[in-house]
Write an enzyme that holds these catalytic residues in place. Structure first.
Site, mmCIF file in Angstrom:
data_model
loop_
_atom_site.group_PDB
_atom_site.id
_atom_site.type_symbol
_atom_site.label_atom_id
_atom_site.label_comp_id
_atom_site.label_asym_id
_atom_site.label_seq_id
_atom_site.Cartn_x
_atom_site.Cartn_y
_atom_site.Cartn_z
ATOM 1 N N ASP A 150 -18.640 -10.038 -21.455
ATOM 2 C CA ASP A 150 -19.747 -9.357 -22.120
ATOM 3 C C ASP A 150 -20.945 -10.452 -22.498
ATOM 4 O O ASP A 150 -20.761 -11.437 -23.016
ATOM 5 C CB ASP A 150 -19.354 -8.897 -23.546
ATOM 6 C CG ASP A 150 -20.645 -8.175 -24.157
ATOM 7 O OD1 ASP A 150 -20.899 -7.268 -24.106
ATOM 8 O OD2 ASP A 150 -21.365 -8.692 -25.008
ATOM 9 N N HIS A 207 -30.234 -3.651 -25.245
ATOM 10 C CA HIS A 207 -29.768 -4.410 -26.175
ATOM 11 C C HIS A 207 -30.175 -3.910 -27.740
ATOM 12 O O HIS A 207 -29.177 -3.876 -28.600
ATOM 13 C CB HIS A 207 -30.235 -5.603 -26.358
ATOM 14 C CG HIS A 207 -29.270 -6.798 -26.782
ATOM 15 N ND1 HIS A 207 -29.326 -8.194 -26.218
ATOM 16 C CD2 HIS A 207 -28.653 -6.858 -27.685
ATOM 17 C CE1 HIS A 207 -28.406 -8.738 -27.041
ATOM 18 N NE2 HIS A 207 -27.887 -7.971 -27.843
#
Ligand code: A2P
Length: 335
Positions: free
Chosen positions: A44, A112
């Site tokens: 990630d 995000h």
């Protein structure tokens, strides 16, 4: 070896991935190498972590023609930062992450945060008084630009991070390509029951960031609770001869007459976890969570630790008090 969840796109995503937020340049390459070596197949990443080049150096050792792993054997996520929400900036931002990671496509690209910051190269554009310069770009417009990344083959799927239930629905209502994941803070002190059940009913997989309580977050203060040191968690861990981190991350593989995958705590709830570590022994330990199963009583006990504590919300000092930095932004997700 890890287990997988199947995303609404049909992709298989390993339920444990290596988190790279806070992994310093100079450390993250070794961490990713150690992870791939011990069997992680999910990394990630994010542009905002400032370390994607180094993650890319590690991926280059392992992945690609003539290497130990084929590209399709590793699941790589990256994230679009808040300063790149303008639809005209989205493709370039994605291509920059791809170039840094040394990849031709991402398995998953997340927005995000729902809040947009002023365009530019500065990560945190600020006014003289230190407040953030926001932009009016709506996350719906950013999403539509992200959809064309799927059309162009730059990313296999797109998703969200730090979106609340209403914002997730908002995206779903306009999406040509549905969000396959919402990545949110989730750990025993923040069990996120509401967003989890909301996402599950919408076929959006939840990924837990900071699953271990993020003790190394830069703004941690000594008076805040430290999840991994919670003696109640320690007592459970002792009973299973496992570590507190493993208890949090554990899940049970249960074979009935049919082969049925049973998930426990994070995994039982269909939640993918991305524990961060730069310590090889911990990286390995965090993947060794598939050989034991928590009893239903212990799962309930862990559920009772919830205190709705968010560790990962940027804060600022105002009039002598620490307050959430972006709370006044119309798209701040946690009001
Ligand atoms: P380190 O990177 O020095 O190994 P989170 O994923 O919730 O953000 O937590 C990351 C923090 O937890 C880091 O400080 C990391 O330390 C630490 N950590 C990761 N795995 C373990 C583990 N198995 N046992 C104890 N601490 C861990």
């Amino acid at each position: 070896m890890s287990a997988f969840v199947t995303l609404s796109s049909g992709q298989r995503m390993p339920v444990i991935g290596l988190g790279t937020w806070k992994s310093a340049p100079g450390q993250v390459k070794q961490a990713v190498l150690a992870a791939l070596d011990c069997g992680y197949r999910h990394i990630d990443c994010a542009a905002a972590y400032g370390n994607e080049r180094e993650v890319g150096e590690a991926l280059a050792v392992w992945v690609g023609p003539g290497k130990a792993l084929r590209r399709e054997e590793v699941f790589v996520t990256s994230k679009l930062w808040n300063t790149k929400h303008d639809p005209g900036d989205v493709e370039e931002a994605c291509r920059t992450s791809l170039a840094h990671l040394g990849l031709s496509y991402l398995d998953l690209y997340l927005m995000h945060w729902p809040m947009a910051f002023q365009r530019g190269t500065e990560l945190m554009p600020k006014r003289e008084d230190g407040s953030i310069c926001y932009s009016n770009t709506h996350y719906r417009d950013t999403w539509m630009a992200m959809e064309s990344l799927v059309d162009k083959g730059l990313v296999k799927a797109i998703g969200l991070s730090n979106f609340n239930a209403r914002q997730t629905d908002d995206i779903i209502s306009i999406a040509r390509h549905k969000p396959v994941v919402n990545q949110v803070e989730c750990h025993p002190y923040l069990s996120q029951t509401e967003i989890l059940s909301h996402c599950r009913s919408a076929a959006v997989c939840v990924t837990a960031y900071s699953p271990l309580g993020s003790g190394d977050r830069p703004w941690a203060t000594s008076d805040e609770p430290r999840l991994l040191e919670d003696p109640r968690l320690g007592a459970i861990a002792q009973r299973y001869q496992k570590s507190p981190a493993q208890v949090i991350l554990s899940r049970l593989y249960c074979e009935w007459n049919l082969s049925v995958l049973y998930h426990r705590w994070h995994v039982q709830r269909g939640v993918v976890s991305i524990p961060k570590s730069v310590t090889p022994s911990r990286i390995q330990q965090n993947l060794e969570v598939f050989d034991f199963s928590l009893s239903p009583e212990d799962i309930d006990l862990i559920e009772s630790f919830n205190r709705n504590t968010r560790f990962i919300v940027p804060t600022v000092e105002r009039e002598g008090k620490r307050v959430w930095r972006d709370a006044e932004h119309p798209h701040f997700p946690f009001n």
